[in-house]
Write a protein that holds these residues in place. Structure first.
Motif, PDB file in Angstrom:
ATOM      1  N   GLU A  97      -4.481  17.239 -22.795  1.00 48.73           N
ATOM      2  CA  GLU A  97      -3.960  17.989 -21.643  1.00 48.73           C
ATOM      3  C   GLU A  97      -2.820  17.255 -20.952  1.00 48.73           C
ATOM      4  O   GLU A  97      -2.094  17.848 -20.163  1.00 48.73           O
ATOM      5  N   PHE A  98      -2.630  15.970 -21.254  1.00 44.45           N
ATOM      6  CA  PHE A  98      -1.551  15.223 -20.628  1.00 44.45           C
ATOM      7  C   PHE A  98      -0.395  14.974 -21.597  1.00 44.45           C
ATOM      8  O   PHE A  98       0.505  14.201 -21.287  1.00 44.45           O
ATOM      9  N   SER A  99      -0.420  15.619 -22.776  1.00 44.90           N
ATOM     10  CA  SER A  99       0.636  15.332 -23.744  1.00 44.90           C
ATOM     11  C   SER A  99       1.980  15.856 -23.268  1.00 44.90           C
ATOM     12  O   SER A  99       3.020  15.362 -23.684  1.00 44.90           O
ATOM     13  N   SER A 100       1.969  16.877 -22.391  1.00 47.79           N
ATOM     14  CA  SER A 100       3.241  17.431 -21.926  1.00 47.79           C
ATOM     15  C   SER A 100       3.642  16.894 -20.549  1.00 47.79           C
ATOM     16  O   SER A 100       4.579  17.400 -19.948  1.00 47.79           O
ATOM     17  N   LEU A 141       0.833  -1.203   0.000  1.00 45.68           N
ATOM     18  CA  LEU A 141       0.000   0.000   0.000  1.00 45.68           C
ATOM     19  C   LEU A 141       0.864   1.248   0.000  1.00 45.68           C
ATOM     20  O   LEU A 141       0.497   2.269  -0.595  1.00 45.68           O
ATOM     21  N   GLY A 142       2.045   1.165   0.652  1.00 47.36           N
ATOM     22  CA  GLY A 142       2.968   2.292   0.586  1.00 47.36           C
ATOM     23  C   GLY A 142       3.322   2.618  -0.852  1.00 47.36           C
ATOM     24  O   GLY A 142       3.257   3.775  -1.278  1.00 47.36           O
ATOM     25  N   LEU A 143       3.654   1.555  -1.623  1.00 54.32           N
ATOM     26  CA  LEU A 143       4.016   1.761  -3.032  1.00 54.32           C
ATOM     27  C   LEU A 143       2.842   2.365  -3.808  1.00 54.32           C
ATOM     28  O   LEU A 143       3.018   3.312  -4.585  1.00 54.32           O
ATOM     29  N   LEU A 144       1.622   1.843  -3.575  1.00 54.31           N
ATOM     30  CA  LEU A 144       0.474   2.350  -4.339  1.00 54.31           C
ATOM     31  C   LEU A 144       0.201   3.818  -3.987  1.00 54.31           C
ATOM     32  O   LEU A 144      -0.106   4.632  -4.871  1.00 54.31           O
ATOM     33  N   PHE A 145       0.320   4.171  -2.716  1.00 55.06           N
ATOM     34  CA  PHE A 145       0.108   5.564  -2.344  1.00 55.06           C
ATOM     35  C   PHE A 145       1.192   6.461  -2.932  1.00 55.06           C
ATOM     36  O   PHE A 145       0.909   7.595  -3.340  1.00 55.06           O
ATOM     37  N   LEU A 146       2.429   5.939  -3.001  1.00 57.52           N
ATOM     38  CA  LEU A 146       3.486   6.742  -3.613  1.00 57.52           C
ATOM     39  C   LEU A 146       3.179   6.947  -5.093  1.00 57.52           C
ATOM     40  O   LEU A 146       3.408   8.035  -5.636  1.00 57.52           O
ATOM     41  N   VAL A 147       2.647   5.906  -5.756  1.00 57.66           N
ATOM     42  CA  VAL A 147       2.278   6.067  -7.169  1.00 57.66           C
ATOM     43  C   VAL A 147       1.183   7.124  -7.304  1.00 57.66           C
ATOM     44  O   VAL A 147       1.230   7.969  -8.207  1.00 57.66           O
ATOM     45  N   SER A 148       0.212   7.100  -6.376  1.00 56.10           N
ATOM     46  CA  SER A 148      -0.845   8.111  -6.462  1.00 56.10           C
ATOM     47  C   SER A 148      -0.262   9.500  -6.241  1.00 56.10           C
ATOM     48  O   SER A 148      -0.665  10.470  -6.894  1.00 56.10           O
ATOM     49  N   GLY A 149       0.743   9.590  -5.329  1.00 60.63           N
ATOM     50  CA  GLY A 149       1.413  10.871  -5.139  1.00 60.63           C
ATOM     51  C   GLY A 149       2.163  11.299  -6.388  1.00 60.63           C
ATOM     52  O   GLY A 149       2.176  12.477  -6.753  1.00 60.63           O
ATOM     53  N   ALA A 150       2.789  10.329  -7.079  1.00 66.17           N
ATOM     54  CA  ALA A 150       3.533  10.651  -8.297  1.00 66.17           C
ATOM     55  C   ALA A 150       2.589  11.131  -9.400  1.00 66.17           C
ATOM     56  O   ALA A 150       2.891  12.095 -10.115  1.00 66.17           O
ATOM     57  N   VAL A 151       1.416  10.467  -9.509  1.00 65.25           N
ATOM     58  CA  VAL A 151       0.444  10.879 -10.528  1.00 65.25           C
ATOM     59  C   VAL A 151      -0.063  12.291 -10.214  1.00 65.25           C
ATOM     60  O   VAL A 151      -0.187  13.146 -11.097  1.00 65.25           O
ATOM     61  N   LEU A 152      -0.294  12.547  -8.930  1.00 65.73           N
ATOM     62  CA  LEU A 152      -0.741  13.880  -8.533  1.00 65.73           C
ATOM     63  C   LEU A 152       0.335  14.911  -8.844  1.00 65.73           C
ATOM     64  O   LEU A 152       0.041  16.020  -9.321  1.00 65.73           O
ATOM     65  N   HIS A 153       1.603  14.539  -8.598  1.00 62.29           N
ATOM     66  CA  HIS A 153       2.698  15.472  -8.854  1.00 62.29           C
ATOM     67  C   HIS A 153       2.819  15.771 -10.341  1.00 62.29           C
ATOM     68  O   HIS A 153       3.041  16.908 -10.748  1.00 62.29           O
ATOM     69  N   ALA A 154       2.642  14.734 -11.173  1.00 59.02           N
ATOM     70  CA  ALA A 154       2.848  14.913 -12.609  1.00 59.02           C
ATOM     71  C   ALA A 154       1.668  15.619 -13.271  1.00 59.02           C
ATOM     72  O   ALA A 154       1.862  16.448 -14.163  1.00 59.02           O
ATOM     73  N   THR A 155       0.433  15.285 -12.852  1.00 57.17           N
ATOM     74  CA  THR A 155      -0.727  15.822 -13.561  1.00 57.17           C
ATOM     75  C   THR A 155      -1.538  16.817 -12.740  1.00 57.17           C
ATOM     76  O   THR A 155      -2.343  17.561 -13.301  1.00 57.17           O
ATOM     77  N   GLY A 156      -1.374  16.810 -11.421  1.00 60.06           N
ATOM     78  CA  GLY A 156      -2.183  17.681 -10.573  1.00 60.06           C
ATOM     79  C   GLY A 156      -3.603  17.176 -10.406  1.00 60.06           C
ATOM     80  O   GLY A 156      -4.475  17.912  -9.956  1.00 60.06           O
ATOM     81  N   LYS A 157      -3.851  15.920 -10.774  1.00 58.49           N
ATOM     82  CA  LYS A 157      -5.215  15.390 -10.709  1.00 58.49           C
ATOM     83  C   LYS A 157      -5.268  14.119  -9.880  1.00 58.49           C
ATOM     84  O   LYS A 157      -4.333  13.325  -9.866  1.00 58.49           O
TER      85      LYS A 157
END
Lengths: 514, 113, 120
Positions: free
Chosen positions: A460-463, A361-377
Motif C-alpha cells: 500500500e506504500f509502493s506509490s 521536537l519541531g523537526l520531529l513533529f514536522l517529520v510526523s506531519g510529512a509522514v501523515l501527508h504522504a501516507t495518511g497514517k
C-alpha cells in the motif's frame, strides 16, 4: 537606518503579526496565492524586526516601551510614583525567546503551505497561527502581569482551535476540549495571582511588584499558584497528561509550534521565579521542587513514550521528558542562583536546551506531519519501509533523532552534557537518572525509525511519493540549524545564551526600569 | 570557529570529536580490509538458515512497532499497568493531579518557608 | 468594631473562596462536560468578583467623569481588568461549548468517562 524605528520595535513585533492575523483572512478572500504571499511577507518582516531588535538588545541592553506615553522610556507618568501604563520590557532573555518563536513560526508556515491546501478552512488556519504567534510574543515581551494573562489566553484560544483543526477526526475535539480546559484553568489561576498582587500593592508591573514585594503569606500563595499554573502549561509531570493528547491529535506543523508555546510557558515560569521573586523566598527549597518536577517529567515522559504507537502521541511524551530536562536544569540554576559555579552553568544549559528543544521536537513533529501527508497514517503499527520512497524525510528524521536523543555532534548533546555535568555537582543521582532517560529516549526513537522508515516495503506504500519541496525546505532549515548549533555550540552559548542567563541572575537591571 | 564549550566539569568540542571519529573509522576500515574476502553477494551464503524451511516473505515476518520492545514491556508490566491506568484520559483526573501538586507545593512553601 | 474588621466587609472575599471551591469541585468530580464548563465559569466569576471587590475603596467615588465630584476617585484598573477578563472568559466558554457540541456529535455522549479514546 533603523535608529528611529528601534525604540518602537517591541510593540511593532507584536502588532505586525496581529495585523497579519486578520488581514490574511481578507487576503484569502482574493485568492489563496495572495494570502500566502502576504503571510510570507508579514512573517518575513517580523523575523527581520526581531533580529534587528535582538542585535540592539545584545549590544545596548534592555529596552523598555511604555504604551500610550509621549516617549517610550517614560515609565512613570508625571505626578505618579508608580507605573500605571502597560510597559513592554524586552531583555536578552525575552528577545532570545522571541527569536526562537518567530523562527519556528516562519519555518512552520513554510512547511504548512502545501499540506494545508488539502483541507478546508485554510484561511482560518493562518489567522489562528498568527494569533498564536502574537500570544507567544506578547508573553515574552510584556512587563505587565495582567497583560501576560491576556496574551496567555490569546495563545491558548488560538492553540485549542488549532488542535481541533482535523475536525473530521473524532479524537481532535476531545483533545482540543482537554487542552482548552487545562489552559483556561491555568490562565484563570494566573489571574487570581494577579489579583492577589493587586490587592496588596495596587500595581501590575512585574518590575515594580518585584521592588515592593514583602513576601507575605499572600505572596507565597501567589507564587505557588503561578508556579503550578506555568508548570502545568509547560507540561511538567504529573500535570502533563493533556500534552500527548493535544500533540498527538494536532496536525504536525501545529504540534511543532505548540512545543514552542509550552516553552514560552517555561519562560514565564523562569521570569516569575528569577525576576519577580528572586532571592526573596528560599531558593534552595523552590529549586528542589522544580528539580523534582523535572525528574518526574523526564522519567514518566520517556517510559510512557516507549509504549506508544501513535507517531504524534509518542513525540508528545518525549516532549514531556524534554521539558523535564529544562525544569531540572532550571531548578538547579534556581537553587544555586549565582553568576558563577554550577548553578549558572545549569541555568545556561536549561536556556540552551530551550533553544534545542524547540528545534529538535519541531523537526520531529514536522517529520510526523510529512509522514501523515504522504501516507495518511499515524499509527506506527501500520507504517513500514518508507525510507525507500522518502529519502530526504528519512535523513531529516535521523538528524532530529540524534539531536533529541543527545548524540554528538548534534545540538542536543551539547546542552545535555552541560545539564549532566552541572546537575552532577548538585546531586549525582539526578544526573544519572537524566543520562539513563536520555538512553531511553534513543531507544524510543530507534523504535520509531525502525517501524516507519526501515522494514520491508508494504504494497500500500509502493506509490508513496516524497513530500513537496516546500515541506522539505522547512525540515531542511531546521536540520541545518540543528547541525550548525551542534558544530559550534560555544559561539551560541557565549554570545546568545550567556547574556540571557545573566538577565535572569542580575534581576536588578530588569527591576530597575521603574 | 570551532571553539571549546565549558560544561561545568569538562569541555566539549565537536571538531575534536569529529576528528576522533574519522581516525577511529580509518583504523576500523584498515582492520576490516585485512579480513578474509570470503563474502559473496547473491549466493546461498547471504540467505538466512531457518532449519531447512523455506524463507517466508519479508512482509509476513516484519516486526511491527507494538512488538518491538515486547520483552521490555513484559518485564516491566508491574510498572506499566498502573501507569497506563493513571493516564486515564478523563479530564477530571488531569485537573485533580494539578490540584494535588498545587496542594503539595503550597504545603511545602507555606509550611517550610 | 470597625467596618474593615467586620464579617460583612469580608463577605465578598468569602464568596470568592466559595465560588472557586465550588468550581474546583465541579472540575474534579463532575463527569458531564457541560458541568466542567460551568465549573470553569464559576472559577472565572470568583476571580472577577475578587478583582471587583479589591477595587472598592471606602469613601471614594467611581471614576465617572460626568458630574464628577471634587473628592477623590478610585483608580479604575480593577474594573478595566474585570471587563477584559469577562470578554476573554466569554470567548473561552464559547470555544469550550463548541468543542462539547463537537464531542457530542462524534461520540454521542458528553460523559467524560466515555469520551476518552486518548489514554495510556
Amino acid at each position: 537606518m533603523f535608529e528611529n524605528l528601534v525604540p518602537h520595535l517591541p510593540i511593532l513585533i507584536i502588532a505586525i503579526p496581529l495585523f497579519g492575523a486578520f488581514a490574511s483572512y481578507l487576503f484569502s478572500k482574493v485568492s489563496d496565492k495572495a494570502r500566502d504571499v502576504f503571510a510570507f511577507i508579514v512573517l518575513g518582516v517580523t523575523e527581520f524586526l526581531v533580529l534587528v531588535l535582538g542585535k540592539d538588545i545584545y549590544t545596548n541592553g534592555l529596552r523598555v516601551y511604555t504604551l500610550g506615553a509621549t516617549s517610550a522610556e517614560l515609565t512613570a507618568p508625571t505626578g505618579y510614583i508608580m507605573p500605571v501604563r502597560i510597559i513592554l520590557e524586552v531583555d536578552a532573555l525575552s528577545i532570545f525567546m522571541g527569536i526562537i518563536t518567530v523562527t519556528v513560526a516562519f519555518i512552520v508556515f513554510i512547511f504548512s503551505l502545501k499540506p494545508m491546501k488539502e483541507y478546508s478552512g485554510t484561511d482560518k488556519y493562518y489567522t489562528l497561527m498568527f494569533l498564536l504567534l502574537v500570544g507567544m510574543l506578547g508573553i515574552e515581551f510584556t512587563g505587565d502581569l495582567f497583560n501576560l494573562f491576556v496574551f496567555l489566553e490569546i495563545a491558548s484560544i488560538a492553540g485549542a482551535a488549532l488542535v481541533a483543526f482535523f475536525t473530521h477526526r473524532d479524537e481532535s475535539a476531545e483533545a482540543a476540549f482537554k487542552y482548552v480546559v487545562i489552559c483556561s484553568l491555568g490562565a484563570l489561576l494566573v489571574l487570581f495571582a494577579v489579583a492577589l498582587f493587586y490587592g496588596q500593592y495596587d500595581a501590575l508591573n512585574i518590575a515594580y511588584l518585584a521592588n515592593v514585594m514583602k513576601y507575605s503569606l499572600l505572596d507565597k500563595i501567589a507564587f505557588c499558584v503561578l508556579l503550578c499554573a506555568f508548570a502545568m502549561k509547560a507540561g511538567s509531570a504529573p500535570m502533563h497528561m493533556w500534552k500527548p493528547d493535544a500533540y498527538g491529535e494536532a496536525p504536525g506543523p501545529v504540534a511543532a509550534i505548540l512545543v514552542t508555546a509550552s516553552l514560552v510557558s517555561m519562560y514565564a515560569l523562569l521570569r516569575v521565579c528569577f525576576t519577580l521573586y528572586g532571592r526573596g523566598l528560599n531558593t534552595e527549597v523552590i529549586g528542589w521542587i522544580i528539580t523534582v518536577l523535572g525528574l518526574l517529567s523526564i522519567f514518566i515522559g520517556v517510559t510512557m513514550a516507549l509504549i506508544q504507537n501513535n507517531f504524534g502521541r509518542l513525540i508528545g511524551y518525549t516532549a514531556v521528558a524534554e521539558v523535564g530536562f529544562i525544569l531540572l536544569a532550571a531548578g538547579v540554576g534556581f537553587a544555586g542562583f549565582s553568576s558563577t559555579g554550577f548553578g549558572f552553568t545549569a541555568l545556561q544549559a536549561g536556556l540552551f536546551h530551550i533553544l534545542n528543544d524547540a528545534l529538535d521536537l519541531g523537526l520531529l513533529f514536522l517529520v510526523s506531519g510529512a509522514v501523515l501527508h504522504a501516507t495518511g497514517k499515524r499509527n506506527l503499527n501500520e507504517l513500514s519501509g518508507l525510507a525507500r520512497n522518502m529519502k530526504y524525510t528519512c535523513i531529516f528524521f535521523i538528524v532530529g533523532l540524534c539531536a533529541v536523543a543527545g548524540l554528538p555532534p548534534m545540538n542536543g548533546f551539547a546542552s545535555k552534557l552541560m545539564i549532566y555535568e552541572s546537575v552532577y555537582q548538585f546531586n549525582p543521582v539526578f544526573s544519572i537518572i537524566a543520562i539513563l532517560a536520555s538512553i531511553f529516549m534513543l531507544a524510543v526513537f530507534v523504535k520509531v525509525f525502525y517501524s516507519v522508515f526501515l522494514g520491508p516495503e508494504l504494497k500500500e506504500f509502493s506509490s508513496v511519493k516524497e513530500v513537496p519541496a516546500s515541506m522539505l525546505l522547512a525540515m531542511g532549515a531546521l536540520a541545518v540549524l540543528i547541525i550548525v548549533i551542534g558544530l559550534c555550540p560555544d559561539i551560541f552559548v557565549n554570545n546568545v545564551i550567556n547574556p540571557a542567563a545573566r538577565a535572569l541572575i542580575d534581576y536588578g537591571i530588569y527591576r530597575g526600569v521603574v | 570557529m570551532f571553539g571549546i564549550l565549558e560544561t561545568g566539569y569538562g569541555f566539549w568540542s565537536p571538531i575534536i570529536w569529529i576528528i576522533t571519529i574519522i581516525v577511529i573509522g580509518i583504523i576500523l576500515y584498515i582492520i576490516w580490509h585485512l579480513g578474509e574476502p570470503a563474502y559473496k553477494k547473491g549466493t546461498e551464503q547471504t540467505k538466512p538458515f531457518l532449519a531447512g524451511m523455506p524463507e517466508p516473505s519479508k512482509e509476513a515476518v516484519t516486526v511491527r512497532a507494538d512488538n518491538v520492545y515486547w520483552g521490555f514491556k513484559e518485564a516491566l508490566k508491574h510498572y506499566y499497568g498502573p501507569m497506563i491506568k493513571t493516564h486515564s484520559g478523563i479530564i477530571n483526573d488531569y485537573i485533580s493531579w494539578f490540584v494535588v501538586v498545587l496542594a503539595i507545593v503550597f504545603v511545602i512553601i507555606g509550611g517550610l518557608l | 468594631m470597625t467596618l474593615e474588621s467586620s464579617a460583612i466587609f469580608n463577605l465578598p472575599f468569602i464568596t470568592v473562596v466559595l465560588l472557586i471551591i465550588i468550581g474546583m469541585y465541579a472540575l474534579m468530580f463532575k463527569r458531564n462536560l457541560i458541568k466542567i464548563v460551568i465549573g470553569l465559569t464559576l472559577i472565572e466569576s470568583g476571580v472577577n468578583l475578587f478583582l471587583i471587590a479589591l477595587g472598592y475603596r471606602k469613601g471614594c467615588y467611581a471614576p465617572i467623569y460626568t458630574n464628577a465630584p471634587t473628592t477623590a476617585m478610585v483608580f479604575p484598573t480593577p474594573q478595566a481588568l474585570t471587563l477584559t477578563s469577562i470578554v476573554i472568559g466569554l470567548a473561552v466558554t464559547a470555544l469550550m461549548l463548541s468543542f462539547a457540541v463537537l464531542i457530542y456529535k462524534k461520540y454521542g455522549t458528553i460523559n467524560a468517562e466515555k469520551t476518552r479514546r486518548l489514554k495510556g
